[in-house]
Motif scaffolding. Structure first.
Motif, PDB file in Angstrom:
ATOM      1  N   THR A   1      -2.925  19.092  10.995  1.00 35.80           N
ATOM      2  CA  THR A   1      -3.153  17.725  10.557  1.00 35.80           C
ATOM      3  C   THR A   1      -2.626  17.623   9.135  1.00 35.80           C
ATOM      4  OG1 THR A   1      -5.153  17.516  11.888  1.00 35.80           O
ATOM      5  CG2 THR A   1      -4.898  15.966  10.076  1.00 35.80           C
ATOM      6  N   ILE A   2      -1.832  16.612   8.862  1.00 36.51           N
ATOM      7  CA  ILE A   2      -1.383  16.355   7.511  1.00 36.51           C
ATOM      8  C   ILE A   2      -2.324  15.315   6.915  1.00 36.51           C
ATOM      9  CG2 ILE A   2       0.481  15.501   6.031  1.00 36.51           C
ATOM     10  CD1 ILE A   2       2.423  16.361   8.264  1.00 36.51           C
ATOM     11  N   ALA A   3      -2.876  15.620   5.751  1.00 39.38           N
ATOM     12  CA  ALA A   3      -3.782  14.695   5.071  1.00 39.38           C
ATOM     13  C   ALA A   3      -3.095  14.168   3.814  1.00 39.38           C
ATOM     14  CB  ALA A   3      -5.085  15.392   4.705  1.00 39.38           C
ATOM     15  N   PHE A   4      -2.965  12.855   3.752  1.00 36.45           N
ATOM     16  CA  PHE A   4      -2.372  12.199   2.596  1.00 36.45           C
ATOM     17  C   PHE A   4      -3.472  11.755   1.644  1.00 36.45           C
ATOM     18  CE2 PHE A   4       0.527  11.513   6.146  1.00 36.45           C
ATOM     19  CZ  PHE A   4       1.728  11.961   5.612  1.00 36.45           C
ATOM     20  N   ALA A   5      -3.193  11.756   0.350  1.00 35.61           N
ATOM     21  CA  ALA A   5      -4.150  11.285  -0.653  1.00 35.61           C
ATOM     22  C   ALA A   5      -3.920   9.802  -0.919  1.00 35.61           C
ATOM     23  CB  ALA A   5      -3.972  12.074  -1.950  1.00 35.61           C
ATOM     24  N   ILE A   6      -5.020   9.113  -1.182  1.00 33.67           N
ATOM     25  CA  ILE A   6      -4.943   7.694  -1.523  1.00 33.67           C
ATOM     26  C   ILE A   6      -5.999   7.393  -2.579  1.00 33.67           C
ATOM     27  CG2 ILE A   6      -6.555   6.922   0.261  1.00 33.67           C
ATOM     28  CD1 ILE A   6      -4.686   4.520   0.749  1.00 33.67           C
ATOM     29  N   GLN A   7      -5.702   6.461  -3.462  1.00 32.52           N
ATOM     30  CA  GLN A   7      -6.674   6.013  -4.449  1.00 32.52           C
ATOM     31  C   GLN A   7      -7.657   5.055  -3.780  1.00 32.52           C
ATOM     32  OE1 GLN A   7      -4.620   4.309  -7.802  1.00 32.52           O
ATOM     33  NE2 GLN A   7      -3.065   5.917  -7.734  1.00 32.52           N
ATOM     34  N   ALA A   8      -8.871   5.020  -4.278  1.00 35.50           N
ATOM     35  CA  ALA A   8      -9.919   4.188  -3.684  1.00 35.50           C
ATOM     36  C   ALA A   8      -9.513   2.725  -3.594  1.00 35.50           C
ATOM     37  CB  ALA A   8     -11.212   4.319  -4.499  1.00 35.50           C
TER      38      ALA A   8
ATOM     39  N   CYS B   1      -9.554   9.994   0.422  1.00 28.22           N
ATOM     40  CA  CYS B   1      -9.805   9.656  -0.985  1.00 28.22           C
ATOM     41  C   CYS B   1     -10.850  10.636  -1.497  1.00 28.22           C
ATOM     42  CB  CYS B   1     -10.303   8.220  -1.136  1.00 28.22           C
ATOM     43  SG  CYS B   1     -10.593   7.787  -2.856  1.00 28.22           S
ATOM     44  N   ASN B   2     -10.466  11.421  -2.484  1.00 24.31           N
ATOM     45  CA  ASN B   2     -11.365  12.425  -3.045  1.00 24.31           C
ATOM     46  C   ASN B   2     -12.276  11.877  -4.132  1.00 24.31           C
ATOM     47  OD1 ASN B   2     -10.589  14.757  -1.499  1.00 24.31           O
ATOM     48  ND2 ASN B   2      -8.632  14.630  -2.554  1.00 24.31           N
ATOM     49  N   ASP B   3     -12.041  10.653  -4.568  1.00 21.23           N
ATOM     50  CA  ASP B   3     -12.905  10.018  -5.567  1.00 21.23           C
ATOM     51  C   ASP B   3     -14.012   9.284  -4.821  1.00 21.23           C
ATOM     52  OD1 ASP B   3     -14.159   8.728  -7.655  1.00 21.23           O
ATOM     53  OD2 ASP B   3     -12.305   7.915  -8.514  1.00 21.23           O
TER      54      ASP B   3
ATOM     55  N   MET C   1       0.863  -1.177   0.000  1.00 18.66           N
ATOM     56  CA  MET C   1       0.000   0.000   0.000  1.00 18.66           C
ATOM     57  C   MET C   1       0.900   1.226   0.000  1.00 18.66           C
ATOM     58  SD  MET C   1      -1.622   2.601   1.974  1.00 18.66           S
ATOM     59  CE  MET C   1      -0.807   2.302   3.487  1.00 18.66           C
ATOM     60  N   MET C   2       0.685   2.070  -0.967  1.00 16.06           N
ATOM     61  CA  MET C   2       1.474   3.291  -1.070  1.00 16.06           C
ATOM     62  C   MET C   2       0.536   4.497  -1.080  1.00 16.06           C
ATOM     63  SD  MET C   2       4.726   2.386  -1.480  1.00 16.06           S
ATOM     64  CE  MET C   2       5.490   3.752  -2.277  1.00 16.06           C
ATOM     65  N   LEU C   3       0.905   5.510  -0.342  1.00 15.38           N
ATOM     66  CA  LEU C   3       0.167   6.774  -0.401  1.00 15.38           C
ATOM     67  C   LEU C   3       0.509   7.460  -1.716  1.00 15.38           C
ATOM     68  CD1 LEU C   3       0.844   7.951   3.232  1.00 15.38           C
ATOM     69  CD2 LEU C   3      -1.280   6.986   2.339  1.00 15.38           C
ATOM     70  N   ASP C   4      -0.401   8.286  -2.197  1.00 11.88           N
ATOM     71  CA  ASP C   4      -0.200   8.936  -3.483  1.00 11.88           C
ATOM     72  C   ASP C   4       0.440  10.312  -3.385  1.00 11.88           C
ATOM     73  OD1 ASP C   4      -1.297   6.797  -5.038  1.00 11.88           O
ATOM     74  OD2 ASP C   4      -3.257   7.397  -4.291  1.00 11.88           O
ATOM     75  N   ALA C   5       0.111  11.064  -2.345  1.00 10.96           N
ATOM     76  CA  ALA C   5       0.622  12.435  -2.218  1.00 10.96           C
ATOM     77  C   ALA C   5       0.136  13.016  -0.906  1.00 10.96           C
ATOM     78  CB  ALA C   5       0.110  13.296  -3.375  1.00 10.96           C
ATOM     79  N   ILE C   6       0.643  14.182  -0.558  1.00  9.15           N
ATOM     80  CA  ILE C   6       0.012  14.961   0.498  1.00  9.15           C
ATOM     81  C   ILE C   6      -1.176  15.643  -0.152  1.00  9.15           C
ATOM     82  CG2 ILE C   6       0.201  16.950   2.041  1.00  9.15           C
ATOM     83  CD1 ILE C   6       3.078  16.164   2.558  1.00  9.15           C
ATOM     84  N   ASP C   7      -2.369  15.406   0.387  1.00  8.18           N
ATOM     85  CA  ASP C   7      -3.590  15.961  -0.191  1.00  8.18           C
ATOM     86  C   ASP C   7      -3.809  17.396   0.265  1.00  8.18           C
ATOM     87  OD1 ASP C   7      -6.187  15.287  -1.699  1.00  8.18           O
ATOM     88  OD2 ASP C   7      -6.897  16.179   0.181  1.00  8.18           O
ATOM     89  N   HIS C   8      -3.738  17.616   1.568  1.00  8.24           N
ATOM     90  CA  HIS C   8      -3.905  18.960   2.112  1.00  8.24           C
ATOM     91  C   HIS C   8      -3.381  18.995   3.543  1.00  8.24           C
ATOM     92  CE1 HIS C   8      -7.594  16.895   3.485  1.00  8.24           C
ATOM     93  NE2 HIS C   8      -7.585  17.742   4.503  1.00  8.24           N
ATOM     94  N   VAL C   9      -3.246  20.183   4.082  1.00 10.87           N
ATOM     95  CA  VAL C   9      -2.834  20.390   5.461  1.00 10.87           C
ATOM     96  C   VAL C   9      -3.905  21.221   6.151  1.00 10.87           C
ATOM     97  CG1 VAL C   9      -1.094  21.411   6.990  1.00 10.87           C
ATOM     98  CG2 VAL C   9      -0.374  20.269   4.872  1.00 10.87           C
ATOM     99  N   HIS C  10      -4.310  20.799   7.359  1.00  9.05           N
ATOM    100  CA  HIS C  10      -5.254  21.585   8.150  1.00  9.05           C
ATOM    101  C   HIS C  10      -4.482  22.739   8.780  1.00  9.05           C
ATOM    102  CE1 HIS C  10      -8.255  18.073   8.978  1.00  9.05           C
ATOM    103  NE2 HIS C  10      -7.722  17.981   7.765  1.00  9.05           N
ATOM    104  N   VAL C  11      -5.007  23.943   8.636  1.00  7.71           N
ATOM    105  CA  VAL C  11      -4.398  25.132   9.222  1.00  7.71           C
ATOM    106  C   VAL C  11      -5.458  25.823  10.069  1.00  7.71           C
ATOM    107  CG1 VAL C  11      -3.247  27.331   8.780  1.00  7.71           C
ATOM    108  CG2 VAL C  11      -2.838  25.381   7.243  1.00  7.71           C
ATOM    109  N   TYR C  12      -5.162  26.008  11.351  1.00 14.01           N
ATOM    110  CA  TYR C  12      -6.106  26.629  12.283  1.00 14.01           C
ATOM    111  C   TYR C  12      -5.747  28.098  12.421  1.00 14.01           C
ATOM    112  CZ  TYR C  12      -7.209  21.802  13.065  1.00 14.01           C
ATOM    113  OH  TYR C  12      -7.576  20.502  12.861  1.00 14.01           O
TER     114      TYR C  12
END
Length: 136
Positions: free
Chosen positions: A67-74, A116-118, A1-12
């Motif tokens: 919070t660091i959010a990583f992207a992953i494929q479905a 996963c954004n899909d 299982m490999m992560l695809d990218a950093i999707d977004h970062v939570h900024v307060y």
């Protein structure tokens, strides 16, 4: 299982409109309209500049920190959940009705998200993973 990218970062932030404007004027970020309805319902204000995305949260409504959010494929969701189950790590899966996210903490207590954004592709995969867990 490999992560695809950093999707977004939570900024307060203290002042969300001022922060959005600051990121726009200085770095070229713009509001991501794909998440506009989410923001209207109390979610983050998502801004994007190229492939970089930030989810701005009003600090008074959330605990300070990032919070660091990583992207992953479905298709990779079952492997992620299996790996987390094997590690006996506590995690939470959240259906945001727009994305699917898995939340957990690293060894030092830093919050992490794998998203996963899909949504259309992730929903049946997530349901199948849930049914497999229940059947075992």
């Amino acid at each position: 299982m490999m992560l695809d990218a950093i999707d977004h970062v939570h900024v307060y932030v203290e002042d969300l409109p001022a922060a959005a404007e600051w990121y726009q004027q200085r770095l070229g970020f713009v509001h991501d309209e794909a998440f506009a309805e989410w923001y209207k319902q109390g979610g983050p204000y998502v801004i994007r500049c190229g492939a970089a995305a930030l989810s701005l949260f009003q600090r008074s409504a959330c605990n300070p920190g990032n919070t660091i959010a990583f992207a992953i494929q479905a298709i990779k969701i079952p492997a992620l959940l299996a790996r987390l189950d094997q590690s006996t790590l506590d995690y939470t899966v959240v259906d945001h009705q727009l994305t699917w996210s898995v939340y957990f903490y690293d060894l030092s207590g830093n919050p992490l998200e794998v998203t996963c954004n899909d949504y259309a592709a992730a929903t049946p995969v997530r349901v199948a993973a849930t049914q497999k867990t229940v059947l075992e």
